[in-house]
Structure formats: C-alpha cells, structure tokens
Design a protein around this motif. Sequence first.
Motif, PDB file in Angstrom:
ATOM      1  N   PRO A  41       0.908  -1.198  -0.093  1.00  0.00           N
ATOM      2  CA  PRO A  41       0.211   0.059   0.151  1.00  0.00           C
ATOM      3  C   PRO A  41       0.799   1.148  -0.028  1.00  0.00           C
ATOM      4  N   LEU A  42       1.934   1.079   0.745  1.00  0.00           N
ATOM      5  CA  LEU A  42       2.806   2.390   0.775  1.00  0.00           C
ATOM      6  C   LEU A  42       3.641   2.692  -0.363  1.00  0.00           C
ATOM      7  N   ILE A  43       3.887   1.411  -1.175  1.00  0.00           N
ATOM      8  CA  ILE A  43       4.393   1.691  -2.631  1.00  0.00           C
ATOM      9  C   ILE A  43       3.373   2.310  -3.538  1.00  0.00           C
ATOM     10  N   ASP A  44       2.172   1.709  -3.587  1.00  0.00           N
ATOM     11  CA  ASP A  44       1.084   2.238  -4.400  1.00  0.00           C
ATOM     12  C   ASP A  44       0.796   3.822  -3.823  1.00  0.00           C
ATOM     13  N   LEU A  45       1.080   4.201  -2.796  1.00  0.00           N
ATOM     14  CA  LEU A  45       0.864   5.601  -2.177  1.00  0.00           C
ATOM     15  C   LEU A  45       2.212   6.527  -2.658  1.00  0.00           C
ATOM     16  N   LYS A  93      -5.705  10.583   2.330  1.00  0.00           N
ATOM     17  CA  LYS A  93      -5.120   9.528   1.382  1.00  0.00           C
ATOM     18  C   LYS A  93      -4.819   8.232   2.119  1.00  0.00           C
ATOM     19  N   SER A  94      -5.031   8.227   3.451  1.00  0.00           N
ATOM     20  CA  SER A  94      -4.859   6.978   4.296  1.00  0.00           C
ATOM     21  C   SER A  94      -3.368   6.536   4.275  1.00  0.00           C
ATOM     22  N   TYR A  95      -2.310   7.263   4.460  1.00  0.00           N
ATOM     23  CA  TYR A  95      -0.980   6.514   4.727  1.00  0.00           C
ATOM     24  C   TYR A  95      -0.947   5.980   6.060  1.00  0.00           C
ATOM     25  N   LEU A  96      -1.313   6.668   7.025  1.00  0.00           N
ATOM     26  CA  LEU A  96      -1.326   6.006   8.399  1.00  0.00           C
ATOM     27  C   LEU A  96      -2.352   4.928   8.723  1.00  0.00           C
ATOM     28  N   THR A  97      -3.598   4.979   7.820  1.00  0.00           N
ATOM     29  CA  THR A  97      -4.531   3.767   7.929  1.00  0.00           C
ATOM     30  C   THR A  97      -4.129   2.516   7.309  1.00  0.00           C
ATOM     31  N   PHE A  98      -3.455   2.740   6.207  1.00  0.00           N
ATOM     32  CA  PHE A  98      -2.852   1.327   5.727  1.00  0.00           C
ATOM     33  C   PHE A  98      -1.722   0.905   6.290  1.00  0.00           C
ATOM     34  N   ALA A  99      -0.788   1.811   6.855  1.00  0.00           N
ATOM     35  CA  ALA A  99       0.170   1.452   7.669  1.00  0.00           C
ATOM     36  C   ALA A  99      -0.297   0.895   9.146  1.00  0.00           C
ATOM     37  N   VAL A 100      -1.210   1.312   9.708  1.00  0.00           N
ATOM     38  CA  VAL A 100      -1.851   0.633  11.081  1.00  0.00           C
ATOM     39  C   VAL A 100      -2.134  -0.948  10.437  1.00  0.00           C
ATOM     40  N   CYS A 127      -8.670   5.278  -2.401  1.00  0.00           N
ATOM     41  CA  CYS A 127      -8.380   4.484  -1.162  1.00  0.00           C
ATOM     42  C   CYS A 127      -8.881   2.938  -1.041  1.00  0.00           C
ATOM     43  N   ASN A 128     -10.333   2.810  -1.432  1.00  0.00           N
ATOM     44  CA  ASN A 128     -10.953   1.560  -1.656  1.00  0.00           C
ATOM     45  C   ASN A 128     -10.415   0.862  -2.705  1.00  0.00           C
ATOM     46  N   ASP A 129     -10.152   1.483  -3.880  1.00  0.00           N
ATOM     47  CA  ASP A 129      -9.475   1.054  -5.134  1.00  0.00           C
ATOM     48  C   ASP A 129      -8.138   0.199  -4.597  1.00  0.00           C
ATOM     49  N   ILE A 130      -7.452   0.995  -3.980  1.00  0.00           N
ATOM     50  CA  ILE A 130      -6.041   0.122  -3.434  1.00  0.00           C
ATOM     51  C   ILE A 130      -6.329  -0.955  -2.792  1.00  0.00           C
ATOM     52  N   THR A 131      -7.497  -0.993  -1.558  1.00  0.00           N
ATOM     53  CA  THR A 131      -7.847  -2.109  -0.791  1.00  0.00           C
ATOM     54  C   THR A 131      -8.344  -3.020  -1.657  1.00  0.00           C
ATOM     55  N   ASN A 132      -9.157  -2.927  -2.645  1.00  0.00           N
ATOM     56  CA  ASN A 132      -9.685  -3.958  -3.398  1.00  0.00           C
ATOM     57  C   ASN A 132      -8.620  -4.539  -4.093  1.00  0.00           C
ATOM     58  N   LEU A 134      -5.341  -4.964  -4.067  1.00  0.00           N
ATOM     59  CA  LEU A 134      -4.421  -5.688  -2.693  1.00  0.00           C
ATOM     60  C   LEU A 134      -5.288  -6.935  -2.003  1.00  0.00           C
ATOM     61  N   GLU A 135      -6.481  -6.882  -2.130  1.00  0.00           N
ATOM     62  CA  GLU A 135      -7.551  -7.725  -1.535  1.00  0.00           C
ATOM     63  C   GLU A 135      -7.095  -7.653   0.053  1.00  0.00           C
ATOM     64  N   LEU A 136      -7.378  -6.487   0.673  1.00  0.00           N
ATOM     65  CA  LEU A 136      -6.815  -6.090   2.044  1.00  0.00           C
ATOM     66  C   LEU A 136      -8.247  -6.479   2.539  1.00  0.00           C
ATOM     67  N   LYS A 137      -8.196  -7.409   3.765  1.00  0.00           N
ATOM     68  CA  LYS A 137      -9.320  -7.836   4.565  1.00  0.00           C
ATOM     69  C   LYS A 137      -9.656  -6.891   5.714  1.00  0.00           C
TER      70      LYS A 137
END
Length: 203
Positions: A41-45, A93-100, A127-132, A134-137
Amino acid sequence: YNYCRFNIRTRKKKSNNEKVVNKGHNKEKNYILKEGMLIQPLIDLGVFTKEGKVVNSKYDKYKQINRFIEIIDDEIKKNNYEELTILDFGCGKSYLTFAVHYLLTQIKGISCQIEGLDLKEDVIKYCNDITNKLELKNLIFHTGNISDYSGKDNPDIVITLHACDTATDFALQYAVERGAKAILSVPCCQHQINQELGKQKKR
C-alpha cells in the motif's frame, strides 16, 4: 481511555534530483516499518519505490508514519489486544490507515476491523481501489461527515489527524461517548493558531 494529543515537527528537505533517500553516514533509526520492507500500500501511495526504498520527497511522511506506528504499537503492548476496532476520522489519502493495517495484520498478527472516513469522494474511492486491488481484509473507507457519523461498532482506537475546523471536536466527542480506549489526535490549523498567538504577543 488514553488521549494522546501531540505535534510532530518535520524538517523540510531541500529539493534535489535524487528519487530515493541517501542517508550517507547518518545513524539509521530502528523504525518499525523499515526501509526495504515491501509494504505494497505504501508503494502504491508513493512512499516507497518498488524496491522498498524511501522516496526522497516522502521521507518526512515516512518518519511521521513510523512515529504514529510506534505510539500505536506501545498502546498494543500495554493492553495485550487480541483484536482491535479502529476508526480513522478525516483519513485523507490514508497513509497511516494502511500502515496501521499492515502493522496489525502482517507484523502483530492481530485481528482487526479498520474504517476510514473522509468528506472527499475521490480520495475515498482511491483508497478503496487500493484496498480491493491488494485484497486487504477488514479495511474499508467511507465518504461521510464526522459530525453525523454513527457506526455500529464501538472503536478501541480513534485516530483523527488534522481533521478540519470543528471535525476534531466531533471526533473526540464520538470517541469519548463510545468508550474508546485510546485516542490518537493531532488537531487542525495549529500553524494558523500559532500565527494568531504571535500577532497577539506583538501588540
């Protein structure tokens, strides 16, 4: 609950043509999210390159993320959480959200439910596009206003970083009323307040 309200100051780096950080002979800090880790996620961001190197223009952001992660990691160690529900109000942009999410699922092995909320529809879609992709649960982002948010789950941790105007107040109120165990908050407009205070001193 634990209420952590703080201000992180970062030094603006001079622009140069290097894409990744050259630390030279500087002593390397023992960050939780280390350079070289492939945190997708941090690579994508745009924080890391595909090789896991810190992008020069994002080095302050990288340090900032790690500081927040250290605080959350300390909270986890103190309370021995087996599962966590986290709300990130004004997630941007949820840098921290993805990191957590990475910290909990990939490093700590803790079951979690994480939700980000922001007013900007384009940012939430991103953010939802990245989540989907990468299939982040158990990670989801919603468009909405903090003042009228009414989630069904009581959060263990509420994060609110630079939520604008009175949004920080609404977030803190929500966290207290829902019995959050920890609040990680950086209020908005600190620089503006400091400027106003400076003007008052000169009068």
